[in-house]
Motif scaffolding. Sequence first.
Motif, short mmCIF file in Angstrom:
data_model
loop_
_atom_site.label_atom_id
_atom_site.label_comp_id
_atom_site.label_asym_id
_atom_site.label_seq_id
_atom_site.Cartn_x
_atom_site.Cartn_y
_atom_site.Cartn_z
N SER A 162 -0.32 -100.02 -74.53
CA SER A 162 0.78 -100.59 -73.75
C SER A 162 1.81 -99.55 -73.32
N ALA A 163 1.95 -98.47 -74.08
CA ALA A 163 2.96 -97.47 -73.76
C ALA A 163 2.69 -96.77 -72.44
N GLU A 183 2.15 -98.07 -69.73
CA GLU A 183 2.76 -98.83 -68.65
C GLU A 183 4.24 -98.51 -68.47
N ALA A 184 4.92 -98.14 -69.55
CA ALA A 184 6.37 -98.03 -69.45
C ALA A 184 6.96 -96.74 -70.00
N GLU A 185 6.23 -96.05 -70.87
CA GLU A 185 6.78 -94.88 -71.54
C GLU A 185 6.40 -93.59 -70.81
N ALA A 210 3.41 -91.97 -74.51
CA ALA A 210 2.27 -92.88 -74.36
C ALA A 210 1.03 -92.32 -75.04
N ARG A 226 -0.97 -91.09 -63.25
CA ARG A 226 0.42 -91.27 -62.82
C ARG A 226 1.29 -90.10 -63.25
#
Length: 228
Positions: free
Chosen positions: A91-92, A94-96, A101, A147
């Motif tokens: 999950s990290a 996606e946002a970290e 991450a 990314r």
Amino acid sequence: MPASTSARADPHHDAKPRRRVGRPAAAVLDQAGITAAALQLIGKSGYDGFTMAALARTLNVAPSALYNHVSSKRDVLVLVQDHLASLVDVSAFEAEPWERAVRAWAWSYRDVFSQHTPLIPVIAVLPVTDAPKTLAMYEAVSAGFSRAGFPQGRIVSAIVALESFIFGSAYDVTAPADIFDSGSMAESTPNFTAAVQAQDLESYGKPADVAFNLGLEAMIARFGALRG
């Protein structure tokens, strides 16, 4: 006595058959049950003790019933692989930030497989075909690397390198505490013995965690240098 009177006198007359209680005579099979039984069997007997016949016995079913749901031992291993991959936290990504991450994913990955080390030699070389949860994990990790500006041609190699380190570190979690005790050879191995005694365990407390953190941070730093 009239028939109607006789019927009323019989407490079982016209009564519906009672539903049987307790466990059914045969296990109800599904993918989740097969996966759980396979994990139990491999954890107990190792991969060498994992056969379709043994799995059927664990499930309390005939082998023919098992083959109605999975066609081979490989199919069962794919189910197991997919289940374990679904437990790894991605999950990290996606946002970290990328470093956090990778760190979160790697620690989660190691912790999951440290509970299932007998499976590592098998799953490490098992193709991901027909394993949707495993592929979903790799997709999330690959997307996070992309990314972050990581060269696309290096992403898979980086993941494989990290996995190799993670799988080895999972074994280390289960190693005995005195694995590096030089015993009667201490005097003839003074440098190694002194290094073992001087281990800095303040940060994590466990040698396996200290070693994993050291190696992981070194890999993250090196891979980070490749980012665009």
